[in-house]
Design a protein around this motif. Structure first.
Motif, PDB file in Angstrom:
ATOM      1  N   GLY A 129     -40.097 -55.254 -30.996  1.00 34.17           N
ATOM      2  CA  GLY A 129     -39.647 -54.340 -31.507  1.00 34.17           C
ATOM      3  C   GLY A 129     -39.076 -53.890 -30.638  1.00 34.17           C
ATOM      4  O   GLY A 129     -38.020 -53.610 -30.987  1.00 34.17           O
ATOM      5  N   GLY A 145     -34.778 -53.583 -36.903  1.00 41.21           N
ATOM      6  CA  GLY A 145     -34.922 -53.016 -37.053  1.00 41.21           C
ATOM      7  C   GLY A 145     -35.763 -52.286 -37.864  1.00 41.21           C
ATOM      8  O   GLY A 145     -34.826 -52.084 -39.184  1.00 41.21           O
ATOM      9  N   TRP A 146     -36.994 -51.832 -38.254  1.00 41.84           N
ATOM     10  CA  TRP A 146     -37.608 -51.355 -39.632  1.00 41.84           C
ATOM     11  C   TRP A 146     -36.783 -49.984 -40.284  1.00 41.84           C
ATOM     12  O   TRP A 146     -36.506 -49.954 -41.294  1.00 41.84           O
TER      13      TRP A 146
END
Length: 168
Positions: free
Chosen positions: A49, A83-84
């Motif tokens: 992340g 990225g979420w």
């Protein structure tokens, strides 16, 4: 895939482990402020992340980036995980802009088309390739005797710690 001329540039490699303190975000911003998009070419992955976060910052700030993947390069670039919180459209726009401006090169650690999710093996291949091509190394945070200490042994490494940049 992308701007192969970036391989000839002096490259700073960014590594960051999975488990990092919350303060790493501030340290990454401070580090990026010391860089110059016209001069610095950064090698940054998208496995953790923190890597994805850093990659997005670098691309948005117009840096030249080599993106070594621990997978194959997907046929549809919007499938890349940046990225979420990013939509496929936002991902595509960010990547398209960097490719159009000749600031992005994507490199796959495997040719096996079935590897669409990183594995321990493909991450190791990616990390050793990053070490091989790097001129300077930046590590988000480090623990004594950890994986990155072993990987970057005998390399000059800049470690971004909780609140300041330190040279190791």
């Amino acid at each position: 895939f992308g701007e192969q001329a970036l391989l000839k540039e002096k490259k700073t490699v960014f590594f960051c482990p999975y488990d990092v303190p919350e303060s790493i975000f501030k340290s990454i911003h401070q580090w990026i402020k010391t860089l110059d998009p016209a001069r610095d070419c950064i090698v940054c992955g998208n496995t953790t992340g923190i890597e994805r976060y850093t990659l997005r910052l670098l691309l948005r700030k117009k840096f030249s980036v080599i993106l070594p993947l621990a997978t194959v390069i997907p046929q549809c670039l919007e499938e890349l995980n940046l990225g979420w919180r990013m939509t496929e459209q936002e991902t595509m726009e960010l990547l398209d802009e960097a490719l159009t401006e000749h600031r992005l090169l994507m490199v796959a650690s495997t040719e096996n088309v079935s590897v669409s999710t990183p594995t321990k093996h493909t991450i190791l291949i990616r990390n050793y390739w990053m070490r091989w091509i790097g001129n300077h190394f930046v590590l988000g945070c480090s623990g004594k005797g950890g994986y990155f200490e072993h990987l970057l042994w005998k390399r000059e490494v800049e470690v971004l710690d909780a609140n300041e940049v330190q040279v190791k």
